[in-house]
Design an enzyme around this catalytic site. Structure first.
Site: not given
Ligand code: ADP
Length: 209
Positions: A23, A143
């Protein structure tokens, strides 16, 4: 394939998919090509987490466990960012919405501004490939949530809490599914095709007074 009767004064796109589906990579390419603004809630929350504020500390508790940050925190952040930004070309929302509650609240927020989501691009990748990709990048990513156990939890959380959004957006006629197993540029080509098809065929809602 394209949403019907959606009038979009902004090009608001959601890029949707499990952890490791690419993404972030695809979002960067989309915003460059279509002159949009990238809004990744993952990046946003990681920035918060780095600050040692009470909010940052609370956010860390969830991210480090591979759990979703509570909806009210995420929605407040989104609201602050999009407030008054209804004359921009548009956003790519990456990693948001992630629960039905977020999606419903987000629709209400955007309705107020008359700037609905135009298209939801769902990037599909096999689960085994997702796990391998995430483990593969874990050493370099820096991360705190890229360990074996936490990656598995993130994939479970995705299936339970986020996957139901596919039906939600399907019923709105907004979702387009893209196979994400191909090389990055090939996936990007398919995404551009979906966006261009939308841009060429979108219909304008009749104005009712
Ligand atoms: P990935 O898709 O690899 O899990 P992201 O960077 O999108 O990576 O998300 C990392 C973390 O950030 C998630 O596991 C969650 O804890 C938090 N997070 C991200 N976006 C959201 C959201 N829309 N709602 C709740 N938690 C979120």
């Amino acid at each position: 394939m394209c949403p019907q009767n959606i009038f979009c004064k902004m090009l608001n796109l959601v890029i949707f998919g499990p952890p490791g589906s690419g993404k972030g990579t695809q979002s960067t390419k989309i915003v460059d090509k279509y002159n949009l603004t990238h809004l990744s809630t993952g990046n946003l929350l990681r920035e918060k987490m780095e600050s040692e504020t009470p909010l940052g500390k609370e956010v860390r508790q969830y991210i480090d466990k591979g759990l979703l940050v509570p909806d009210d925190i995420v929605l407040k952040e989104i609201q602050q960012i999009i407030n008054g930004q209804d004359d921009m070309p548009g956003f790519v929302f990456d990693g948001f919405p992630r629960t039905i509650n977020q999606a419903e609240a987000f629709d209400r927020m955007l309705d107020k501004n008359s700037t609905p989501i135009c298209l939801v691009i769902s990037v599909e990748v096999d689960e085994e490939e997702l796990f391998n990709r995430l483990m593969g990048r874990s050493e370099d990513s820096g991360r705190s949530d890229d360990s074996d156990e936490i990656i598995r939890r993130r994939l479970e959380v995705y299936k339970k809490q986020t996957l139901p959004l596919i039906s939600y957006y399907k019923s709105q006629g907004k979702i387009v599914a893209i196979k994400g197993m191909d090389p990055v540029d090939k996936v990007f080509g398919k995404i551009c095709h979906a966006i261009d098809t939308f841009l060429h065929s979108r219909k304008v809602l009749p104005v009712v007074d």
